[in-house]
Write a protein that holds these residues in place. Structure first.
Motif: not given
Length: 144
Positions: A53, A50, A27, A40-41
């Motif tokens: 992404i 994650p 992130e 953004s995940i």
């Protein structure tokens, strides 16, 4: 246009686990090239890491969102681009090697093929610069 594979490595004064923790902080866009504007995940595995992404990339006059699948191995993290308008193929792999004495050698390997016309030397230079910035950021965080 595709890049030659770019491989860079750095020795970090931290154990493998701490280095991999820094790599997995996806992130934080400092992990990415200076061209990364946001990340953004979209999904995580059962360990909270994650697995998908989306990164907004901007360089020169191009901006695109790139979706990466993230896979984990024994001492490794690999990001593979699965969807992007300006990127045909991109793979970024990190492999952490225990050097003993709480030292880790982190190797980053990356390839990229783009759908826009750019000189190969320009793409290779940008990829190398991004790799060096990326590793410096991971080293700083893992040693901090």
């Amino acid at each position: 246009m595709s890049s030659e594979p770019v491989v860079r490595e750095v020795t970090i004064n931290a154990p493998v686990e701490k280095v991999l923790e820094a790599v997995q902080d996806l992130e934080n866009t400092d992990r990415w090239a200076s061209e990364a504007k946001a990340a953004s995940i979209r999904s995580r595995d059962d360990q909270g890491r994650p697995t998908r992404i989306v990164v907004t990339l901007g360089a020169l006059r191009f901006t695109t969102d790139a979706t990466y699948e993230v896979t984990y191995g024994d001492g490794s993290v690999t990001l593979t681009c699965v969807d992007a308008r300006l990127i045909r193929e991109s793979t970024i792999a990190y492999t952490a090697h225990d050097e003993g004495g709480a030292r880790t050698r982190l190797v980053m390997s990356s390839t990229m093929e783009v759908s826009v016309r750019v000189p190969r030397w320009g793409l290779d230079r940008a990829m190398g610069s991004s790799a060096e910035k990326n590793l410096a950021s991971i080293k700083k965080d893992a040693e901090g």
